[in-house]
Design a protein around this motif. Structure first.
Motif, short mmCIF file in Angstrom:
data_model
loop_
_atom_site.label_atom_id
_atom_site.label_comp_id
_atom_site.label_asym_id
_atom_site.label_seq_id
_atom_site.Cartn_x
_atom_site.Cartn_y
_atom_site.Cartn_z
N ARG A 177 0.77 -1.37 0.06
CA ARG A 177 0.19 0.06 0.16
C ARG A 177 0.97 1.33 0.05
O ARG A 177 0.37 2.23 -0.18
CB ARG A 177 -0.93 0.14 1.38
N LEU A 178 2.10 1.42 0.33
CA LEU A 178 2.94 2.35 0.35
C LEU A 178 3.26 2.87 -1.14
O LEU A 178 3.32 2.07 -1.94
CB LEU A 178 4.36 1.92 1.01
N PRO A 179 3.20 4.37 -1.12
CA PRO A 179 3.79 4.72 -2.43
C PRO A 179 5.05 4.54 -2.82
O PRO A 179 5.78 4.43 -2.05
CB PRO A 179 3.30 6.30 -2.12
N PRO A 180 5.27 4.65 -4.03
CA PRO A 180 6.46 4.32 -4.44
C PRO A 180 7.67 5.26 -4.01
O PRO A 180 8.90 4.69 -3.77
CB PRO A 180 6.53 4.81 -6.14
N ASN A 181 7.38 6.54 -3.60
CA ASN A 181 8.32 7.31 -2.81
C ASN A 181 8.43 7.33 -1.42
O ASN A 181 8.94 8.25 -0.67
CB ASN A 181 8.18 8.89 -3.31
N ALA A 182 7.61 6.32 -0.84
CA ALA A 182 7.51 6.15 0.66
C ALA A 182 9.07 5.86 1.33
O ALA A 182 9.78 5.19 0.62
CB ALA A 182 6.72 5.23 1.02
N THR A 183 9.29 6.68 2.29
CA THR A 183 10.39 6.31 3.30
C THR A 183 10.01 5.35 4.14
O THR A 183 9.01 5.30 5.08
CB THR A 183 10.71 7.51 4.07
N VAL A 184 11.04 4.42 4.23
CA VAL A 184 10.99 3.27 4.97
C VAL A 184 12.13 3.04 5.98
O VAL A 184 13.36 3.12 5.26
CB VAL A 184 10.48 1.82 4.34
N ASP A 185 12.29 2.97 7.11
CA ASP A 185 13.35 2.76 8.07
C ASP A 185 13.56 1.48 8.67
O ASP A 185 12.22 1.00 8.96
CB ASP A 185 13.67 4.01 9.09
N VAL A 186 14.46 1.01 9.11
CA VAL A 186 14.46 -0.37 9.94
C VAL A 186 15.03 0.01 11.36
O VAL A 186 15.99 0.49 11.59
CB VAL A 186 15.56 -1.15 9.22
N ALA A 187 14.28 -0.59 12.20
CA ALA A 187 14.52 -0.43 13.68
C ALA A 187 15.36 -1.78 14.04
O ALA A 187 14.89 -2.91 13.84
CB ALA A 187 13.31 -0.57 14.44
N LEU A 188 16.79 -1.71 14.14
CA LEU A 188 17.60 -2.71 14.47
C LEU A 188 18.36 -2.80 15.61
O LEU A 188 18.67 -1.67 16.08
CB LEU A 188 18.73 -2.40 13.07
N TRP A 189 18.46 -3.99 15.90
CA TRP A 189 18.97 -4.14 17.37
C TRP A 189 20.05 -5.33 17.26
O TRP A 189 19.53 -6.41 16.71
CB TRP A 189 17.89 -4.52 18.77
N VAL A 190 21.23 -5.02 17.61
CA VAL A 190 22.05 -6.24 17.68
C VAL A 190 22.83 -6.33 19.17
O VAL A 190 23.20 -5.50 19.67
CB VAL A 190 23.13 -6.02 16.54
N ASP A 191 23.05 -7.55 19.93
CA ASP A 191 23.61 -7.63 20.88
C ASP A 191 25.11 -7.40 21.03
O ASP A 191 25.65 -6.99 19.84
CB ASP A 191 23.14 -9.11 21.41
N ALA A 192 25.55 -7.51 22.23
CA ALA A 192 26.99 -7.17 22.46
C ALA A 192 28.20 -7.69 21.64
O ALA A 192 29.19 -7.21 21.63
CB ALA A 192 27.12 -7.00 23.90
N ASN A 193 27.72 -8.81 21.17
CA ASN A 193 28.54 -9.82 20.53
C ASN A 193 28.76 -9.58 18.93
O ASN A 193 29.53 -10.16 18.19
CB ASN A 193 28.57 -11.32 20.88
N GLY A 194 27.99 -8.62 18.54
CA GLY A 194 27.89 -8.43 17.02
C GLY A 194 28.28 -6.66 16.81
O GLY A 194 27.76 -5.99 17.60
N GLU A 195 29.05 -6.57 15.67
CA GLU A 195 29.26 -5.17 15.42
C GLU A 195 29.02 -4.82 14.16
O GLU A 195 28.97 -5.49 13.10
CB GLU A 195 30.93 -4.87 15.32
N VAL A 196 28.03 -3.87 13.95
CA VAL A 196 27.22 -3.57 12.54
C VAL A 196 28.39 -2.88 11.68
O VAL A 196 28.67 -1.63 12.26
CB VAL A 196 25.93 -2.97 12.90
#
Length: 516
Positions: free
Chosen positions: A444-463
């Motif tokens: 349903r989102l329009p083509p120009n919609a902005t989508v962001d990602v809520a990301l969580w990584v535990d202490a053993n991972g470095e993004v």
């Protein structure tokens, strides 16, 4: 003074009233016997739990214990001997022969239309033994190891297998167009505990004779094990999605370390998020590819399955969740390319809780396996409250065997998780994961919609890198994250969901990257 005739009439009248009263009493007793229900099984379970455990059932003849897999498979029940075949009822029951790993037998009763209990006795003449040379006289009293229920779900002219009870407390269901895959169990005790797992088993079944127009079948079962006894009622409703209503009353003899309710068992060998360690023409081999949880009316969680190198036990703490399931979301034949196993037709199994289940956790156990011949994944509910010995733990739920209509979040969901990077000039040991989301909220989102990602990584991972972009092929969105594991001997947990304008658009992707 009373005349002899009058005295005779008085005696006769009194005698008639006595006979009438006795007849009424007998009628009430018979009516009570007709009303067989879960209370009758619960009374048996209560007595079992109050007494020391005794393993029931006679030992099998050596000839049956010595059967190999192929030899046992060569023993087939004769369909013309199916229970209710001659009555032309909508349901039929066929039976399994003991032998090989199925050493325990069960007692089976039929509850007829009048409510009378009749034993279903073992008959070796009901089987075709193929090339096996077995002494029929020795087999006459061994008993059945289980049974299967038949009902027409694919065509109106053929009764398909829709439910099987075989081994311990295992049962498996099928809906329209499905092939047998994952299993359910009545109860799991101390799964993945260092003390070892206890496997309760069904001892006895009561199967209600259905009416000629019946669309459902009721089955009662008595369960026992060294530390628990239980009474179960199953109401089977076959269809496109086959539903099994479960009402259970559980009684503990002794305390247990971990009580697993409504357990599901499946197999995951490899898939897009974990490729095969050897050459295999098949892109995937699994009966299920993820654990789905509906935590609340709006909160959903998806955890892709893995085949770890070491035992991996994880859980989700919840209060009164709606349900959980081990799901097979990939449905194209090309996802598997296996003409024999047809993993694309294996059902998903969704456990829908009925009534409040209180606080507890959905626990997921994943066990390393070298091939697809053994189940290696178990999921179940562990209540925070455990009844005291001999107290009843009452719980009810439904198991839905799904393919065409699966439980999915109303917004959007994870369609696929892929592990691996494209071309890189110099590998740096990092790990990249690509997650495809799709669903109505994204379409349903329009083509120009902005989508962001809520990301969580535990202490053993470095993004190290992350990005999200619209998938112009599916209308969904693809999220990619590159991480570096700081300690290779520990897992890394990642969680992510899609947002737009502060509104959640997807379920939560919850991934465990197991240790190397």
């Amino acid at each position: 003074m009373t005349s002899p005739k009058r005295a005779a009439r008085v005696v006769a009248t009194a005698l008639w009233h006595t006979v009438w009263a006795l007849g009424l009493s007998l009628t009430l007793v018979v009516a009570s016997a007709h009303a067989f229900n879960l209370d009758d099984v619960a009374a048996r379970a209560t007595k079992l739990a109050a007494a020391p455990y005794q393993k029931s059932g006679a030992a099998l003849p050596r000839s049956l214990k010595a059967l190999t897999y192929d030899q046992h498979r060569d023993i087939r029940f004769r369909p013309e001997r199916a229970l209710w075949r001659n009555a032309k009822l909508p349901f039929e029951i066929m039976f399994f022969h003991p032998g090989w790993v199925y050493e325990d037998t069960v007692i089976i009763h039929e509850l007829d239309a009048e409510g009378q209990q009749q034993d279903v006795k073992f008959d070796p003449d009901a089987f075709d033994y193929g090339a096996n040379k077995l002494d029929r006289e020795e087999l006459k009293s061994v008993g059945y190891s289980g049974f299967r229920v038949h009902f027409p779900v694919n065509t109106p002219t053929y009764k398909d297998e829709v439910l099987v009870f075989l081994g311990a407390s295992y049962f498996r269901g099928l809906g329209r167009g499905q092939r047998f895959g994952l299993s359910a169990r009545a109860l799991a005790i101390d799964t993945a505990e260092s003390s070892g797992e206890e496997f309760p088993r069904f001892l006895e079944f009561w199967i209600e004779r259905p009416k000629p127009t019946a669309k459902e079948l009721t089955i009662y079962a008595l369960l026992d094990s060294p530390r628990a006894a239980g009474a179960y009622r199953f109401i089977l409703r076959p269809g496109i999605t086959t539903a099994l209503e479960v009402d259970a009353r559980l009684f503990l003899r002794k305390n247990v370390a971990k009580l697993g309710l409504a357990p599901l068992t499946t197999m995951f060998l490899f898939g897009a998020n974990q490729r095969s360690t050897r050459e295999d023409y098949r892109p995937r081999v699994h009966d299920s590819d993820g654990l789905s949880i509906q935590a609340t009316a709006t909160e959903w969680i998806w955890r892709p399955l893995v085949n770890p190198k070491r035992l991996l036990v994880t859980s989700f703490a919840l209060t009164n969740p709606r349900g959980f399931g081990l799901m097979q979301r990939q449905r194209a034949f090309g996802d598997y390319e296996d003409l024999e196993a047809r993993y694309d037709l294996r059902p998903s199994a969704w456990v829908e809780f009925r009534g409040p289940w209180g606080p507890g956790r959905v626990e997921l156990v994943q066990i390393p396996v070298p091939d697809e011949t053994n189940d290696n994944v178990v999921a179940y509910w562990v209540p925070d409250f455990q009844p005291k010995p001999k107290e009843a733990l009452v719980h009810s739920y439904r198991v839905l065997w799904q393919k065409e209509k699966e439980n999915l979040p109303p917004t959007s969901w994870v369609r696929e998780t892929r592990r691996g990077r494209g071309w890189v000039k110099s590998p740096d040991g990092s790990i990249q994961l690509h997650v495809d989301f799709e669903g109505p909220a994204l379409r349903r989102l329009p083509p120009n919609a902005t989508v962001d990602v809520a990301l969580w990584v535990d202490a053993n991972g470095e993004v190290l890198e992350r990005q999200a972009r619209r998938n112009e092929v599916t209308g969904g969105w693809r999220f990619a994250v590159r991480v570096r594991r700081l300690d290779a001997n520990k897992p890394v947990e990642l969680r992510a969901h899609l947002n737009s304008g502060g509104e959640a658009l997807s379920e939560t992707w919850s991934y465990i990257l197991p240790p190397d």
